[in-house]
Design a protein around this motif. Structure first.
Motif, PDB file in Angstrom:
ATOM      1  N   GLU A 165      -5.528   0.554  -0.722  1.00  0.00           N
ATOM      2  CA  GLU A 165      -4.996  -0.308   0.320  1.00  0.00           C
ATOM      3  C   GLU A 165      -4.018  -1.307  -0.294  1.00  0.00           C
ATOM      4  N   PRO A 166      -3.135  -1.903   0.505  1.00  0.00           N
ATOM      5  CA  PRO A 166      -2.175  -2.890  -0.038  1.00  0.00           C
ATOM      6  C   PRO A 166      -2.896  -4.041  -0.727  1.00  0.00           C
ATOM      7  N   HIS A 167      -2.373  -4.418  -1.892  1.00  0.00           N
ATOM      8  CA  HIS A 167      -2.977  -5.519  -2.645  1.00  0.00           C
ATOM      9  C   HIS A 167      -1.971  -6.028  -3.665  1.00  0.00           C
ATOM     10  N   THR A 168      -2.235  -7.216  -4.174  1.00  0.00           N
ATOM     11  CA  THR A 168      -1.400  -7.782  -5.226  1.00  0.00           C
ATOM     12  C   THR A 168      -1.852  -7.223  -6.570  1.00  0.00           C
ATOM     13  N   THR A 210     -17.386  -7.718  -1.001  1.00  0.00           N
ATOM     14  CA  THR A 210     -16.156  -6.960  -0.740  1.00  0.00           C
ATOM     15  C   THR A 210     -14.927  -7.782  -1.103  1.00  0.00           C
ATOM     16  N   PRO A 268      -9.066  -5.275  -7.074  1.00  0.00           N
ATOM     17  CA  PRO A 268      -9.114  -5.092  -5.618  1.00  0.00           C
ATOM     18  C   PRO A 268     -10.281  -4.204  -5.209  1.00  0.00           C
ATOM     19  N   TYR A 269     -10.844  -4.501  -4.058  1.00  0.00           N
ATOM     20  CA  TYR A 269     -11.994  -3.737  -3.571  1.00  0.00           C
ATOM     21  C   TYR A 269     -11.615  -2.282  -3.321  1.00  0.00           C
ATOM     22  N   ASN A 270     -10.390  -2.057  -2.855  1.00  0.00           N
ATOM     23  CA  ASN A 270      -9.918  -0.704  -2.599  1.00  0.00           C
ATOM     24  C   ASN A 270      -8.465  -0.625  -3.050  1.00  0.00           C
ATOM     25  N   ILE A 271      -8.208   0.037  -4.174  1.00  0.00           N
ATOM     26  CA  ILE A 271      -6.844   0.051  -4.716  1.00  0.00           C
ATOM     27  C   ILE A 271      -5.904   0.936  -3.897  1.00  0.00           C
ATOM     28  N   THR A 319      -9.429   0.392 -11.294  1.00  0.00           N
ATOM     29  CA  THR A 319      -8.357  -0.531 -10.932  1.00  0.00           C
ATOM     30  C   THR A 319      -7.032   0.051 -11.389  1.00  0.00           C
ATOM     31  N   ASN A 366     -13.981  -8.303  -4.120  1.00  0.00           N
ATOM     32  CA  ASN A 366     -13.335  -7.666  -5.265  1.00  0.00           C
ATOM     33  C   ASN A 366     -14.025  -6.335  -5.526  1.00  0.00           C
TER      34      ASN A 366
END
Length: 801
Positions: free
Chosen positions: A367-370, A80, A362-365, A111, A82
């Motif tokens: 959700e907040p991510h860089t 989880t 990201p594992y879940n785009i 992605t 990535n």
């Protein structure tokens, strides 16, 4: 009767699958139609040719690994950390950073901040090697920035044997030469970015029905389909494009779900040890399609190097035990590990500048991510030009196109608009037309499979919820935006001060709008996806819409976004249907591309990478075959047509297609002249004898003859023509594509095209000698603009010793 030896073989095969002989219902010798030849042991890679330095480095690293570390390279792990499709863990103490494997052949999947490129079939319709290379290069750059080490593409199998195949759109063409040439360019472009290409699906993966084992109502396992295929067909058709990709340097091959001659492709020793690693000299590693592993020891001995996405069920701790107890030689594990590490080195992924695995995935785009932004401005021309060149104009009566300053243009069809709820991601709905309240007068079920003798299905795969820019499944991709046709048409109306009106409802009723329009544009689509085959090649509701509009509008122009071959005979001859465009799957620049083509800002230059028949019954293999009786649990598909697929089949049986392979119109015209054939080398050896490097014997690729011709633009507009050369090899099909060159020619000018013919291009597979045979005899040469329009002909005498 079935012999004792055959029964023993069957029992051994079944035991690998976890079945007993009693469960198999084998009652006939016909079960043994196709039995895959055992080829052992699995050959160790040698680091030949351009792989030498990578193998030196890999051997040094592997020699320092523990048994567990080597074992951990051979199967994926769940993560989880990535969103990669597959993960291989790092070995920090040795500097190995691990691997992220990610879909797919049309761009980075699942992605953000990446582009959605034209699909494989769209690239095939462009017939443009340079464009395929540039597309691969830019896609490779995006995979790299996202921290992907292995891009799961390009696709060259399926090759389109099953005309309704759900994944045909992912590959370039039904022809092995065209598909192989464009795949090779894609591999070169992508791998120049340091990204490993995974060429798939090896091999004879030609349908989606029975693609994976299933459980029947009696709780018995029904195995995957067996593609029963002879040696000659395997080499001359299905292996051909893979060989091109290997010659281009492909670092990975993905084995397929199906069985080949009753042995699963990912544990088929003939396919992996014999064909791929011995005959073709493959130096990289073999990975399974996801969950395509069905045995542990047997798969390793047969040549499988990596299992995805999680190998714990067959390998893992059990694999370590297999090496310690001698079931699998440690030398096999060393070769598996060395192949994987050598490929990592070969692409320069040991360089500190290569991003960490999965850094932009990201594992879940949601959700907040860089966000790791892989978008670059220099990719835009390739995205646009790629979209433009994959459109094929097949009808244009009285110069209906390009549109000449129309005052009122009307638009019909659900495919014109942007998708209703979200960006295209390959997930479209399968509609039952009756649930939409469609009138039987429009939806005529009796016409679905005219004269085919096939049952009428109760659903069709049509994306009513918006324009089709990409197909479904693991080949899908999502871009940063979508230029839908209706949006681009509105922009054009704004720029031209013209009037645009539309009715894109499922049941349009704007007859007055149709009558008043200078041009009526009807946008249709034909959806296809991984995991299911298409129910047919025509769709009556859409065809009914065309006929409804054409009954009132005297200038009806049809645009079809088709994920595969699509028949048009219900409206192609209608007097008010003035133009037809196969728009394929253009990616995110779809709308801009088609509008600029319709208005003449761009010229059509695409050609069909498949044959469009007049009826379903004209194809050799329209639907999947999967007869299961009398054996019950083992579906079989006998490739009885051999190499006679697509235009070869039409030529052999004298069938006139609606639009032939290689056909496409332009806004200008071309002529061919001045055909010249260089004298081939005298007394050239009948069989190749060169060293085996990746791609096969090195002298298979030497040029033995050259053909040239002149192409002239006889019209008033600059345009690109695809000059094509077909060869009639003694004893083979009437003709086979053996070269093409796409050239841009100004109006009134001429260019010279050159077709170098390699030994392989002129050879047939000798099943006795197990080599490519260059025969002595007369070879027929045809040059022109399609497989049917070949104005230049000549013969060439070849003398081999």
């Amino acid at each position: 009767m079935v012999s004792a030896k055959q029964l023993a073989l069957a029992a051994a095969m079944l035991s690998v699958c976890g079945l007993s002989y009693a469960e198999s219902n084998i009652t006939s010798d016909t079960y043994f139609y196709g039995q895959s030849e055992p080829v052992y042991p699995s050959p160790n890679a040698t680091g030949s040719g351009e792989w030498a330095k990578a193998y030196e480095k890999a051997a040094a690293m592997v020699s320092k690994m523990t048994l567990e570390e080597k074992n951990n390279l051979t199967y994926g792990i769940s993560s989880t950390a990535n969103g990669c499709s597959g993960n291989i863990p790092a070995i920090p103490r040795l500097g190995f950073t691990g691997l992220c494997l990610q879909d797919a052949g049309q761009g980075v999947r699942n992605t953000d901040a990446v582009n959605s490129y034209p699909s494989g079939i769209h690239v095939g319709a462009s017939w443009n090697r340079t464009l395929a290379y540039e597309r691969g290069w830019h896609m490779g750059g995006e995979f790299r920035k996202k921290g992907v080490q292995v891009a799961l593409g390009p696709v060259v199998g399926p090759l389109g044997r099953t005309t309704t195949g759900g994944r045909n759109w992912e590959g370039p063409s039904n022809d092995p030469y065209l598909g192989g040439a464009l795949a090779a360019s894609t591999v070169q472009g992508t791998q120049e970015q340091g990204v490993i290409t995974s060429v798939k699906h090896f091999i004879a993966n030609e349908q989606e029905l029975y693609r994976n084992p299933t459980t029947n109502s009696d709780n018995q396992t029904v195995e995957s389909i067996s593609s029963n295929i002879d040696d000659k067909t395997m080499h001359e058709l299905y292996m051909w494009p893979f060989q091109d990709a290997l010659k281009a340097g492909a670092g990975n091959i993905m084995c397929s779900y199906n069985r080949v001659n009753n042995s699963y492709a990912c544990q088929n020793s003939k396919a992996l040890n014999g064909l791929l690693k011995t005959e073709l000299g493959f130096q990289g590693f073999v990975v399974t399609d996801w969950d395509a592993q069905h045995s542990g020891v047997a798969a390793a001995l047969a040549g499988l190097d990596m299992a995805m996405p999680d190998g714990q069920s067959f390998w893992g701790n059990n694999f370590t035990e297999a090496f310690t107890n001698g079931s699998v030689p440690v030398s096999r594990l060393d070769d598996m590990a060395t192949r994987i590490i050598a490929t990592w080195y070969q692409m320069g992924q040991d360089d500190s500048s290569y991003p960490a695995p999965g850094v932009g995935m990201p594992y879940n785009i949601s959700e907040p991510h860089t966000i790791v932004n892989a978008l670059t401005a220099d990719a835009k021309p390739v995205l646009y030009e790629g979209a433009v060149e994959g459109h094929v104009l097949v009808k244009n009566v009285n110069n209906a196109l390009p549109l000449q300053s129309p005052k009122l243009v009307s638009v019909f069809g659900w495919d014109a608009k942007a998708p209703d709820t979200m960006m295209p991601n390959g997930e479209f709905f399968i509609y039952n037309p009756w649930t939409l309240g469609l009138e039987p007068a429009i939806y005529q079920t009796g016409d679905v499979f005219l004269n085919s003798g096939l049952d009428v299905p109760d659903y069709y795969q049509v994306a009513f919820n918006g324009t089709l820019s990409v197909g479904g499944g693991s080949g899908a991709s999502t871009g940063p935006y979508l230029s839908a046709p209706l949006d681009a048409l509105q922009q054009r109306a704004y720029e031209d001060n013209s009037l645009l009106m539309w009715d894109t409802s499922v049941l349009p009723s704007s007859r007055g709008l149709m009558e008043a329009s200078d041009a009526c544009l009807v946008f249709l689509n034909a959806f296809a996806t991984e995991s299911m085959d298409r129910p047919g090649l025509r769709e009556d509701y859409s065809d009914g819409l065309v006929k409804q509009v054409a009954s009132t509008c005297a200038n009806t122009i049809v645009v079809i976004h088709n994920a595969g071959t699509r028949l048009v005979d219900q409206f192609a001859d209608h007097e008010n249907v003035t133009a037809i465009v196969f728009a394929h799957l253009p990616g995110q620049e779809s709308g801009r591309a088609i509008v600029n083509l319709l208005y003449g800002d761009e010229n059509f230059s695409g050609k069909l990478p498949y044959t469009v028949a007049k009826n379903e019954s004209d194809y050799a293999t329209l639907f999947h075959s999967g007869a299961v009786t009398p054996y019950g649990l083992f579906p079989q598909a006998d490739f009885d047509e051999g190499i006679l697929t697509d235009y070869r089949y039409f030529d052999k049986h004298g069938i006139t297609p609606r639009y032939e392979f290689g056909f496409g119109l332009s806004y200008t015209t071309f002529s061919f002249s001045d055909l010249k054939v260089s004298a081939p080398k005298k007394n050239i050896a009948a069989y190749p004898s060169g060293a085996i490097e990746q791609g096969g014997a090195v002298d298979l690729w030497e040029t033995v003859a050259t053909v040239t011709a002149k192409v002239r633009n006889t019209g008033r507009k600059s345009g690109a023509e695809v000059a094509q050369i077909y060869i009639g090899i003694p004893g083979g099909p009437i003709k086979q594509l053996r070269g093409f060159e796409k050239v841009l020619i100004p109006a009134g000018k001429s260019v010279k095209v050159t077709f170098p013919l390699a030994r392989r291009d002129l050879s047939t597979w000798d099943v006795v000698a197990q080599k490519w045979l260059l025969q002595s005899g007369t070879y027929n040469i045809y040059v022109g603009s399609s497989s049917k329009d070949l104005p230049l002909t000549a013969t060439m005498q070849v003398t081999s010793s």
